[in-house]
Design a protein around this motif. Structure first.
Motif, PDB file in Angstrom:
ATOM      1  N   TRP A  86      26.636  45.011  47.267  1.00 16.09           N
ATOM      2  CA  TRP A  86      28.015  45.125  46.803  1.00 16.09           C
ATOM      3  C   TRP A  86      28.372  43.964  45.878  1.00 16.09           C
ATOM      4  CZ3 TRP A  86      30.169  49.478  46.531  1.00 16.09           C
ATOM      5  CH2 TRP A  86      30.002  50.452  47.513  1.00 16.09           C
ATOM      6  N   TYR A  87      27.795  42.790  46.108  1.00 18.52           N
ATOM      7  CA  TYR A  87      27.990  41.680  45.174  1.00 18.52           C
ATOM      8  C   TYR A  87      27.443  42.043  43.795  1.00 18.52           C
ATOM      9  CZ  TYR A  87      29.094  38.649  49.159  1.00 18.52           C
ATOM     10  OH  TYR A  87      29.665  38.083  50.257  1.00 18.52           O
ATOM     11  N   ARG A  88      26.276  42.648  43.785  1.00 14.94           N
ATOM     12  CA  ARG A  88      25.668  43.049  42.507  1.00 14.94           C
ATOM     13  C   ARG A  88      26.489  44.149  41.838  1.00 14.94           C
ATOM     14  NH1 ARG A  88      19.363  43.641  44.469  1.00 14.94           N
ATOM     15  NH2 ARG A  88      19.088  41.495  45.247  1.00 14.94           N
ATOM     16  N   TRP A  89      26.953  45.094  42.647  1.00 14.67           N
ATOM     17  CA  TRP A  89      27.810  46.163  42.126  1.00 14.67           C
ATOM     18  C   TRP A  89      29.052  45.577  41.477  1.00 14.67           C
ATOM     19  CZ3 TRP A  89      28.321  51.336  41.281  1.00 14.67           C
ATOM     20  CH2 TRP A  89      29.590  51.874  41.255  1.00 14.67           C
ATOM     21  N   LEU A  90      29.622  44.561  42.111  1.00 13.35           N
ATOM     22  CA  LEU A  90      30.807  43.913  41.574  1.00 13.35           C
ATOM     23  C   LEU A  90      30.520  43.244  40.244  1.00 13.35           C
ATOM     24  CD1 LEU A  90      33.762  43.127  41.894  1.00 13.35           C
ATOM     25  CD2 LEU A  90      33.037  41.147  43.243  1.00 13.35           C
ATOM     26  N   TRP A  91      29.360  42.606  40.123  1.00 20.78           N
ATOM     27  CA  TRP A  91      28.981  41.982  38.849  1.00 20.78           C
ATOM     28  C   TRP A  91      28.834  43.032  37.755  1.00 20.78           C
ATOM     29  CZ3 TRP A  91      29.881  37.469  37.351  1.00 20.78           C
ATOM     30  CH2 TRP A  91      29.777  36.358  38.182  1.00 20.78           C
TER      31      TRP A  91
END
Length: 232
Positions: A86-91
């Motif tokens: 989800w951190y990567r998705w946010l980026w």
């Protein structure tokens, strides 16, 4: 503070200079590379061509571990890495939204090389997001799904491009899954919501199943194993 450290760490993992910089330049330059004398033309171009960014970048949110040969290690983690993804998705979301804003801002500053003026036009940034993001996300999610099913990122890219080409040929079909409903003046409101919600569902499905142990993801290997067992 911990949240920021985790965010920065995942950015370092998922960031690919060649892909990200080329996609950034492409998003920003879409209205400058093609004929776009009006705000409507700009929105049409973004709706059609921004899908490629989703096809190229969104799968990397999941496949970067595959490229780094860390898939098995990720699969054996107890936490399943949900928050990490989800951190990567946010980026990815921040990157797409920011690059769209840069492209829109250049137009509003009347920096179009074609000499067209957009400072007094009704070209809204939020309208640009509304027109562009659903198709961008859905194309990327479809590419991600194709790669997950066949355990190959390359197959996913082909699936995303094939889907784009299908709607490029059949633009006149008034469907809720039409990627280019706005450009063709069709029922774009239900289409945008359908694409957006479908992309969220697809990403959630892939996240759920791709984070299982590696062996359970190899669909064809499992089928082959059952077939051999049945013959014995």
């Amino acid at each position: 503070m911990i949240f920021l450290k985790l965010m920065l760490y995942q950015f370092k993992i998922v960031y690919s200079p060649i892909k990200w910089l080329l996609c950034a330049a492409f998003i920003v330059m879409i209205p400058f590379l093609f004929y776009a004398p009006t705000g409507r033309d700009v929105l049409n171009l973004y709706e059609i061509y921004a899908c490629f960014v989703g096809i190229i970048l969104l799968p990397d949110v999941f496949w970067v571990d595959h490229y780094a040969h860390a898939t098995e290690m990720l699969a054996t983690r107890r936490t399943r890495g949900s928050w990490m993804l989800w951190y990567r998705w946010l980026w990815f979301m921040l990157f797409s939204i920011t690059m769209l804003f840069v492209g829109w801002l250049l137009l509003r500053l009347d920096l179009s090389p074609h000499g067209y003026l957009f400072s007094d036009s009704s070209l809204s940034y939020f309208t640009l997001l509304y027109v562009t993001m659903p198709g961008l996300l859905f194309s990327g999610a479809l590419s991600l799904l194709g790669g997950a099913v066949f355990r190959s990122p390359e197959v996913g890219y082909v699936a995303g491009i094939a889907h784009w080409m299908y709607w490029n040929v059949n633009m006149e079909i008034d469907s809720w899954f039409n990627l280019f409903s706005y450009a063709n003046q069709l029922s774009h409101v239900p289409s945008k919501w359908t694409l957006l919600m479908s992309s969220i569902i697809l990403v959630a499905m892939v996240q759920r199943f791709m984070l299982r142990p590696v062996e359970s993801l190899m669909l064809f290997a499992r089928l082959k194993k059952r077939l051999v067992k049945g013959l014995d």
